[in-house]
Write an enzyme that holds these catalytic residues in place. Structure first.
Site, PDB file in Angstrom:
ATOM      1  NE  ARG A 172      15.383 -23.515 -31.790  1.00 11.87           N
ATOM      2  CZ  ARG A 172      15.080 -22.390 -32.050  1.00 11.87           C
ATOM      3  NH1 ARG A 172      14.818 -22.351 -33.459  1.00 11.87           N
ATOM      4  NH2 ARG A 172      14.999 -21.349 -31.668  1.00 11.87           N
ATOM      5  CE  LYS A 221      12.814 -18.702 -24.461  1.00 12.77           C
ATOM      6  NZ  LYS A 221      12.196 -19.402 -25.372  1.00 12.77           N
ATOM      7  NE  ARG A 278      13.891 -16.045 -34.057  1.00 17.21           N
ATOM      8  CZ  ARG A 278      13.762 -16.559 -32.906  1.00 17.21           C
ATOM      9  NH1 ARG A 278      13.373 -15.906 -31.866  1.00 17.21           N
ATOM     10  NH2 ARG A 278      13.996 -17.818 -32.543  1.00 17.21           N
ATOM     11  NE  ARG A 307      16.883 -23.856 -24.330  1.00 15.24           N
ATOM     12  CZ  ARG A 307      17.016 -22.600 -25.091  1.00 15.24           C
ATOM     13  NH1 ARG A 307      17.559 -21.717 -24.265  1.00 15.24           N
ATOM     14  NH2 ARG A 307      16.478 -22.363 -26.161  1.00 15.24           N
ATOM     15  NE  ARG A 353      18.203 -18.526 -33.264  1.00 12.31           N
ATOM     16  CZ  ARG A 353      17.535 -18.457 -32.052  1.00 12.31           C
ATOM     17  NH1 ARG A 353      17.140 -17.424 -31.501  1.00 12.31           N
ATOM     18  NH2 ARG A 353      17.697 -19.607 -31.556  1.00 12.31           N
TER      19      ARG A 353
HETATM   20  P1  AMP Z   1      17.784 -19.676 -27.709  1.00 12.30           P
HETATM   21  O1  AMP Z   1      18.371 -18.406 -28.567  1.00 12.30           O
HETATM   22  O2  AMP Z   1      17.288 -19.451 -26.414  1.00 12.30           O
HETATM   23  O3  AMP Z   1      16.721 -20.170 -28.677  1.00 12.30           O
HETATM   24  O4  AMP Z   1      18.827 -20.834 -27.719  1.00 12.30           O
HETATM   25  C1  AMP Z   1      19.580 -21.142 -29.029  1.00 12.30           C
HETATM   26  C2  AMP Z   1      20.296 -22.598 -28.752  1.00 12.30           C
HETATM   27  O5  AMP Z   1      21.292 -22.326 -27.648  1.00 12.30           O
HETATM   28  C3  AMP Z   1      19.481 -23.668 -28.251  1.00 12.30           C
HETATM   29  O6  AMP Z   1      18.881 -24.553 -29.242  1.00 12.30           O
HETATM   30  C4  AMP Z   1      20.337 -24.433 -27.629  1.00 12.30           C
HETATM   31  O7  AMP Z   1      21.460 -25.215 -28.535  1.00 12.30           O
HETATM   32  C5  AMP Z   1      21.393 -23.426 -26.959  1.00 12.30           C
HETATM   33  N1  AMP Z   1      21.032 -22.968 -25.618  1.00 12.30           N
HETATM   34  C6  AMP Z   1      20.576 -21.619 -25.089  1.00 12.30           C
HETATM   35  N2  AMP Z   1      20.576 -21.732 -24.068  1.00 12.30           N
HETATM   36  C7  AMP Z   1      20.708 -23.041 -23.180  1.00 12.30           C
HETATM   37  C8  AMP Z   1      20.574 -23.415 -22.193  1.00 12.30           C
HETATM   38  N3  AMP Z   1      20.301 -22.832 -20.996  1.00 12.30           N
HETATM   39  N4  AMP Z   1      20.998 -24.884 -21.971  1.00 12.30           N
HETATM   40  C9  AMP Z   1      21.489 -25.590 -23.031  1.00 12.30           C
HETATM   41  N5  AMP Z   1      21.526 -25.057 -24.347  1.00 12.30           N
HETATM   42  C10 AMP Z   1      21.083 -24.008 -24.458  1.00 12.30           C
END
Ligand code: AMP
Length: 194
Positions: A150, A14, A127, A88, A139
């Site tokens: 996740r 994404k 990554r 999400r 990360r």
């Molecule tokens: P990402 O970078 O999209 O993989 O997001 C990293 C982390 O941020 C996720 O594992 C969640 O802990 C948190 N996070 C990101 N977007 C959301 C969302 N829309 N709702 C809840 N938690 C989120």
């Protein structure tokens, strides 16, 4: 310019595809993951609150992420938004529909990057390795252990959005296992039709 959601599990690509759309079309990427990571290093109360959740791979509360998106949309609704990692949950999806409607904007497509789960953990590990090799921050949630959490969160809370957006006729599925360029071309086709 169309407003789209990129939907898919962690590691589906994404962020990569969103970045390409920013570069190629000047669209605006709204990544709640990026916003939350920025918040954690900003020394704010909210940053402190979410740090442990981010590292553990769980979901931050709906109110926090909806608030972040609301703030960002309030700064200027030029359109051409790419929602990356948001919504999400079904509650977030409803909130987004409401926020867009309030701004007189609409959702043009929800693009699901369809991927093979077994390949995802390998992508995440890669990554992390690439970031390390480039001297970039790695990360904390890009480990096989946190990845499992996740992925579980994804199936429990986020995968229902596929049915939700199928029902609203916004869903378009793209093969996320194809090469980066092929995926980008498939997304471009969807956008050109939107
Ligand atoms: P990402 O970078 O999209 O993989 O997001 C990293 C982390 O941020 C996720 O594992 C969640 O802990 C948190 N996070 C990101 N977007 C959301 C969302 N829309 N709702 C809840 N938690 C989120």
């Amino acid at each position: 310019m169309p407003n789209i959601i990129l939907l898919g599990p962690p590691g589906a690509g994404k962020g990569t595809q969103a970045q390409r759309l920013v570069d190629a079309r000047g669209m605006v990427q709204l990544s709640t993951g990026d916003m939350l990571r920025a918040a954690r290093t900003s020394g704010t109360e909210m940053g402190r609150k979410v740090a442990a959740v981010l590292d553990g791979g769980g979901l931050v509360t709906d109110d926090i992420v909806i608030g972040l998106i609301e703030e960002r949309l309030a700064q200027g609704a030029t359109g051409g938004f790419i929602f990356d990692g948001f919504p999400r949950t079904l509650r977030q999806a409803d909130a987004l529909a409401e926020l867009l409607a309030r701004k007189g904007l609409k959702l043009d497509a929800v693009i699901e990057l369809v991927v093979d789960d077994a390949a995802l953990v390998g992508r995440i590990v890669k990554r992390a390795e690439e970031a390390r090799a480039a001297g970039q921050p790695v990360r904390k949630d890009d480990t096989p252990e946190v990845f499992e959490v996740r992925l579980r969160e994804y199936y429990k809370n986020t995968a229902p959005l596929i049915g939700y957006y199928w029902a609203t006729r916004d869903l378009v599925q793209v093969d996320g296992m194809a090469g980066m360029q092929t995926v980008a071309e498939a997304i471009a086709k969807v956008l050109d039709k939107a």
